[in-house]
Design a protein around this motif. Structure first.
Motif, PDB file in Angstrom:
ATOM      1  N   PRO A 145      -3.399  14.016  -5.285  1.00 51.88           N
ATOM      2  CA  PRO A 145      -3.142  12.623  -4.902  1.00 51.88           C
ATOM      3  C   PRO A 145      -3.934  12.134  -3.688  1.00 51.88           C
ATOM      4  O   PRO A 145      -3.828  10.968  -3.330  1.00 51.88           O
ATOM      5  CB  PRO A 145      -1.647  12.634  -4.581  1.00 51.88           C
ATOM      6  CG  PRO A 145      -1.402  14.010  -4.062  1.00 51.88           C
ATOM      7  CD  PRO A 145      -2.307  14.908  -4.890  1.00 51.88           C
ATOM      8  N   ALA A 189      -5.333   3.515  -1.202  1.00 52.74           N
ATOM      9  CA  ALA A 189      -4.280   2.516  -1.438  1.00 52.74           C
ATOM     10  C   ALA A 189      -4.494   1.235  -0.649  1.00 52.74           C
ATOM     11  O   ALA A 189      -4.270   0.140  -1.166  1.00 52.74           O
ATOM     12  CB  ALA A 189      -2.904   3.109  -1.119  1.00 52.74           C
ATOM     13  N   ASP A 190      -4.936   1.350   0.592  1.00 51.33           N
ATOM     14  CA  ASP A 190      -5.150   0.153   1.406  1.00 51.33           C
ATOM     15  C   ASP A 190      -6.272  -0.718   0.849  1.00 51.33           C
ATOM     16  O   ASP A 190      -6.123  -1.930   0.728  1.00 51.33           O
ATOM     17  CB  ASP A 190      -5.463   0.524   2.862  1.00 51.33           C
ATOM     18  CG  ASP A 190      -4.247   1.082   3.574  1.00 51.33           C
ATOM     19  OD1 ASP A 190      -3.179   0.440   3.506  1.00 51.33           O
ATOM     20  OD2 ASP A 190      -4.359   2.158   4.183  1.00 51.33           O
ATOM     21  N   ALA A 208       0.826  -1.205   0.000  1.00 47.23           N
ATOM     22  CA  ALA A 208       0.000   0.000   0.000  1.00 47.23           C
ATOM     23  C   ALA A 208       0.863   1.258   0.000  1.00 47.23           C
ATOM     24  O   ALA A 208       0.542   2.236  -0.684  1.00 47.23           O
ATOM     25  CB  ALA A 208      -0.947  -0.003   1.199  1.00 47.23           C
ATOM     26  N   ASP A 209       1.966   1.244   0.722  1.00 45.44           N
ATOM     27  CA  ASP A 209       2.889   2.384   0.706  1.00 45.44           C
ATOM     28  C   ASP A 209       3.454   2.604  -0.688  1.00 45.44           C
ATOM     29  O   ASP A 209       3.602   3.739  -1.139  1.00 45.44           O
ATOM     30  CB  ASP A 209       4.026   2.183   1.709  1.00 45.44           C
ATOM     31  CG  ASP A 209       3.577   2.338   3.149  1.00 45.44           C
ATOM     32  OD1 ASP A 209       2.480   2.906   3.379  1.00 45.44           O
ATOM     33  OD2 ASP A 209       4.313   1.881   4.051  1.00 45.44           O
ATOM     34  N   ALA A 265       1.304   6.670  -6.911  1.00 47.01           N
ATOM     35  CA  ALA A 265       0.189   7.566  -7.222  1.00 47.01           C
ATOM     36  C   ALA A 265       0.601   9.025  -7.061  1.00 47.01           C
ATOM     37  O   ALA A 265       0.299   9.863  -7.919  1.00 47.01           O
ATOM     38  CB  ALA A 265      -1.009   7.242  -6.337  1.00 47.01           C
ATOM     39  N   ALA A 266       1.279   9.340  -5.972  1.00 47.80           N
ATOM     40  CA  ALA A 266       1.727  10.718  -5.748  1.00 47.80           C
ATOM     41  C   ALA A 266       2.734  11.145  -6.815  1.00 47.80           C
ATOM     42  O   ALA A 266       2.682  12.276  -7.307  1.00 47.80           O
ATOM     43  CB  ALA A 266       2.327  10.858  -4.361  1.00 47.80           C
ATOM     44  N   MET A 313      -4.271   5.755  -8.448  1.00 44.41           N
ATOM     45  CA  MET A 313      -4.243   4.592  -7.554  1.00 44.41           C
ATOM     46  C   MET A 313      -4.404   3.311  -8.362  1.00 44.41           C
ATOM     47  O   MET A 313      -3.671   2.350  -8.157  1.00 44.41           O
ATOM     48  CB  MET A 313      -5.364   4.714  -6.529  1.00 44.41           C
ATOM     49  CG  MET A 313      -5.511   3.526  -5.612  1.00 44.41           C
ATOM     50  SD  MET A 313      -7.060   3.561  -4.694  1.00 44.41           S
ATOM     51  CE  MET A 313      -8.248   3.315  -5.996  1.00 44.41           C
ATOM     52  N   MET A 336      -4.102   8.237  -2.638  1.00 45.81           N
ATOM     53  CA  MET A 336      -3.312   7.833  -1.480  1.00 45.81           C
ATOM     54  C   MET A 336      -4.198   7.242  -0.389  1.00 45.81           C
ATOM     55  O   MET A 336      -3.832   6.278   0.268  1.00 45.81           O
ATOM     56  CB  MET A 336      -2.510   9.021  -0.954  1.00 45.81           C
ATOM     57  CG  MET A 336      -1.431   9.444  -1.955  1.00 45.81           C
ATOM     58  SD  MET A 336      -0.521  10.893  -1.421  1.00 45.81           S
ATOM     59  CE  MET A 336       0.458  10.191  -0.121  1.00 45.81           C
ATOM     60  N   GLY A 337      -5.402   7.804  -0.235  1.00 41.19           N
ATOM     61  CA  GLY A 337      -6.328   7.301   0.766  1.00 41.19           C
ATOM     62  C   GLY A 337      -6.907   5.934   0.425  1.00 41.19           C
ATOM     63  O   GLY A 337      -7.242   5.150   1.301  1.00 41.19           O
ATOM     64  N   ARG A 363       0.847   4.284  -2.772  1.00 39.66           N
ATOM     65  CA  ARG A 363       0.782   5.717  -2.430  1.00 39.66           C
ATOM     66  C   ARG A 363       1.900   6.494  -3.111  1.00 39.66           C
ATOM     67  O   ARG A 363       1.678   7.573  -3.669  1.00 39.66           O
ATOM     68  CB  ARG A 363       0.870   5.906  -0.922  1.00 39.66           C
ATOM     69  CG  ARG A 363      -0.364   5.518  -0.176  1.00 39.66           C
ATOM     70  CD  ARG A 363      -0.225   5.827   1.325  1.00 39.66           C
ATOM     71  NE  ARG A 363      -1.311   5.227   2.037  1.00 39.66           N
ATOM     72  CZ  ARG A 363      -1.281   4.005   2.575  1.00 39.66           C
ATOM     73  NH1 ARG A 363      -0.182   3.279   2.531  1.00 39.66           N
ATOM     74  NH2 ARG A 363      -2.338   3.528   3.186  1.00 39.66           N
TER      75      ARG A 363
END
Length: 82
Positions: free
Chosen positions: A31, A38-39, A12-13, A19-20, A74, A35-36, A16
């Motif tokens: 983003p 991703a999990d 997930a990191d 995506a960023a 994402m 980023m939110g 993020r």
């Protein structure tokens, strides 16, 4: 197949970060949503969806549709990692 929490968090990191970086490179967009999410997309692809990245035309695969917009980076990051 169940993955360990540390593996899921690491993936997930990476989503993020990708995506960023995509939003930054495009010099457009925001983003936050990517980023939110991703999990959830990481768990969806790693634990629930049946797919084979080596055979994208497999008839029995699950499909995931996402409205284009803020969450697109994402999805692109997840597909890149898959």
């Amino acid at each position: 197949m169940s993955n360990s929490i540390s593996v899921l968090n690491h993936a997930a990191d990476n989503i993020r970060i990708l995506a960023a970086a995509a939003v930054e490179k495009a010099k457009s967009g925001h983003p936050g949503g990517a980023m939110g999410g991703a999990d959830f997309i990481n768990v969806l692809y790693s634990e629930y969806l049946n797919y084979d990245p080596k055979n994208p035309s497999w008839v029995g695969r699950d499909r995931f549709f996402l409205d284009p917009g803020h969450m697109s980076p994402m999805l692109y990051a997840e597909l890149c990692l898959a």
